[in-house]
Scaffold this motif. Structure first.
Motif, short mmCIF file in Angstrom:
data_model
loop_
_atom_site.label_atom_id
_atom_site.label_comp_id
_atom_site.label_asym_id
_atom_site.label_seq_id
_atom_site.Cartn_x
_atom_site.Cartn_y
_atom_site.Cartn_z
N UNK A 20 0.99 -1.13 0.04
CA UNK A 20 0.12 -0.13 -0.13
C UNK A 20 0.84 1.32 -0.22
N UNK A 21 0.48 2.23 -0.81
CA UNK A 21 1.38 3.40 -0.94
C UNK A 21 0.31 4.58 -0.93
N UNK A 22 1.00 5.77 -0.62
CA UNK A 22 0.20 7.00 -0.33
C UNK A 22 0.82 8.18 -1.06
N UNK A 23 2.10 8.07 -1.80
CA UNK A 23 2.55 9.10 -2.47
C UNK A 23 3.04 8.60 -3.65
N UNK A 24 3.34 9.53 -4.58
CA UNK A 24 3.92 9.19 -5.82
C UNK A 24 5.53 8.41 -5.66
N UNK A 25 5.91 9.14 -4.76
CA UNK A 25 7.62 8.56 -4.43
C UNK A 25 7.49 6.77 -4.05
N UNK A 26 6.36 6.74 -3.23
CA UNK A 26 6.30 5.31 -2.89
C UNK A 26 5.69 4.54 -3.79
#
Length: 564
Positions: free
Chosen positions: A536-542
């Motif tokens: 699960x990711x929350x940002x573009x970087x992640x």
């Protein structure tokens, strides 16, 4: 090579089914074995080294996988299901195959002949093919085992002849176990020589060339048929001979023109002004799919001269009333049309004006991309435009992209460029089916085993068919499923607010089941429980970091994005 059988050999109707598929050149078959088709299951088990067998958990997902495989390979794909319930579950795939002209053959196992009409086990009131008649190119009920090779071979040819589309066949369950002896009643499968690339009539092409040559503001409407029939090069040659803007369908199932090309300007929604000032349009295999919304305006002004070209005689005039209709395969027809425009070229100043209109629209697209690129990489929740640019940057132009997110779909055309338009798959507006994306992506991956596939999914789209991803682990398919988790069917309330100028509150959205009401749905945990890698990711970087892991692993992955 089909094994030879001696004169005294005993075989069954199920053997005939498998034998025919092998001889037709089918590399895979999609099937769920029910209790009334155990003989067929045994036949596939015995021949599993000769034809790839794909089973699954339910017929909806199975048939959508089969459709994805047919889309990618361009070859007819057989999907064999069980009785009324299995056929009903496969109907969504049949309707989308009809809408998007996919060459799929659905085979329904129906009740035994000796119990027909007696409402016995897994009963069918009449013919199962009655379910699909309006969505099929051809339907047929097989009644004797000797006709199995003939009917399946004809289904193969009918499904794959342009305009392509689904065929529905039924086979009584008792035929699978009927024993026959002696030489198999094989057909000579190589005897049919099918020529299906007719060029449109010369006089019509000459008239179309003259109309386009003399137009002040022509547009080219590139339909899904161009990509589906693999005539992209011919489309590009025509566009470059004319210099006019190229516009895709609003919701294309295939792309027929490189979206990175300087003459590609996008969808009708993004080019309303350009279309309203057009004085001539050539629509190639183009679906003018309207939503039927109150007050919806036509794509073209009534003053525009319209030329339609398609291999499908129905498509020429079923939606709009053209001035000139050309029936022919787009490959040779576009090639000849480009030759006519090259022999008598468009005036240099007119062509320059056409290209200037293209450049102005391309600048608008470039500005939207630059705005998305400038968004910070640590912004959360992740904006959809930024999500798409991150995927594009990591997967680039080499991956096959499946677009199956309702709100994501509003931005894909601008945010993701395709040098090769055949790297794009979606379900069209005419098909309009939630749950299509994930199983279709798996079938497409099966059809392109040396490529990588990324599926852009809305969370609502995945919820329809979530169990299908077990098949990705089962078959070790390196699909990357990217799920935009915005907690619901936001396209519905957002669209309603846009149309009616309202602002629907969160509580009302929850009450109407347009959002999930804060339910702690764990997409990553679900995916891991089925054998996939997941994060699960929350940002573009992640997201970028997770995509790099997925690319390196060459295994099935699900990345849940907490997005808009």
């Amino acid at each position: 090579m089909v094994p030879a059988r001696g004169a005294d050999a005993v075989f069954t109707g199920a053997d005939l089914v498998v034998d025919t598929l092998v001889r037709l050149g089918a590399e895979k078959v999609f099937n769920i074995v029910g209790l009334g088709m155990l003989g067929l299951g045994r036949a596939f088990l015995n021949r599993r080294n000769e034809i790839g067998y794909v089973g699954h958990l339910n017929e909806t997902n199975l048939s959508l996988m089969a459709q994805g495989y047919a889309r990618q390979t361009g070859k007819p794909t057989f999907c064999i299901v069980y009785h009324s319930s299995g056929t009903a579950l496969a109907m969504m795939s049949l309707t989308t195959a009809w809408a998007d002209n996919v060459p799929m053959v659905l085979v329904s196992t129906t009740g035994a002949r000796m119990t027909s009409g007696r409402d016995q086990y897994a009963a069918t009131p009449r013919s199962l093919t009655e379910m699909s008649t309006q969505y099929s190119k051809w339907t047929y009920d097989i009644t004797t085992p000797e006709r199995i090779p003939e009917i399946l071979a004809r289904a193969w040819e009918i499904a794959s002849t342009p305009p392509m589309g689904p065929v529905h066949i039924s086979i009584p369950s008792d035929l699978y176990d009927v024993e026959l002896s002696g030489p198999l009643p094989r057909e000579d499968f190589s005897r049919l020589q099918c020529y299906s690339d007719p060029c449109a009539e010369e006089a019509g092409l000459a008239a179309a060339a003259a109309l386009l040559r003399d137009a002040q503001r022509p547009v080219l409407l590139c339909g899904s048929e161009v990509g589906r029939l693999r005539t992209v090069e011919e489309m590009v040659a025509l566009a470059e001979a004319l210099g006019a803007p190229v516009i895709s369908e609003q919701d294309p199932s295939f792309l027929g023109f490189p979206t990175s090309h300087p003459q590609y300007v996008g969808t009708p929604a993004a080019n309303k002004a350009l279309l309203q000032e057009a004085d001539a349009a050539l629509a190639i295999g183009y679906e003018f799919t309207e939503k039927g919304d109150f007050g919806e305006k036509p794509i073209l002004p009534s003053s525009a001269r319209l030329v339609t070209l398609s291999a499908d005689p129905m498509l020429l005039a079923k939606q709009l009333w053209p001035d000139l209709a050309l029936l022919g395969h787009p490959g040779p027809s576009l090639r000849r049309l480009a030759e006519l425009l090259e022999a008598q070229p468009v005036a240099a100043d007119a062509k320059a004006r056409h290209l200037g209109r293209c450049a102005a629209q391309r600048e608008i697209r470039a500005a939207a991309v630059a705005e998305a690129e400038a968004m910070p990489g640590d912004q959360s929740p992740l904006p959809q435009k930024k999500l798409l640019r991150e995927v594009y940057g990591r997967c680039g132009k080499d991956w096959i992209v499946i677009q199956a997110g309702s709100t994501l779909g509003w931005h894909v055309d601008t945010m993701y460029e395709f040098d090769d338009p055949l790297n794009f798959h979606a379900v069209s507006g005419k098909a309009s089916a939630q749950g299509w994306g994930a199983p279709a992506a798996m079938g497409i991956q099966m059809g392109a085993p040396d490529r990588r596939v990324v599926a852009l999914l809305g969370d609502g789209n995945l919820m329809f068919s979530a169990t299908c991803i077990w098949g990705a682990a089962q078959h070790d398919l390196p699909v990357v499923f990217i799920v935009n988790n915005n907690q619901g069917w936001l396209c519905v309330p957002d669209g309603m607010d846009a149309v009616y100028g309202t602002s629907t509150e969160s509580a009302a959205r929850d009450a109407m089941a347009w959002t999930w009401g804060g339910a702690p749905i764990d997409y990553t945990g679900f995916a891991r429980s089925l054998g996939l890698e997941a994060e699960r990711v929350t940002t573009a970087d992640e997201l970028g970091a997770s995509l790099e892991k997925a690319k390196a692993s060459n295994r099935p992955w699900l990345i849940e994005v907490i997005g808009e």
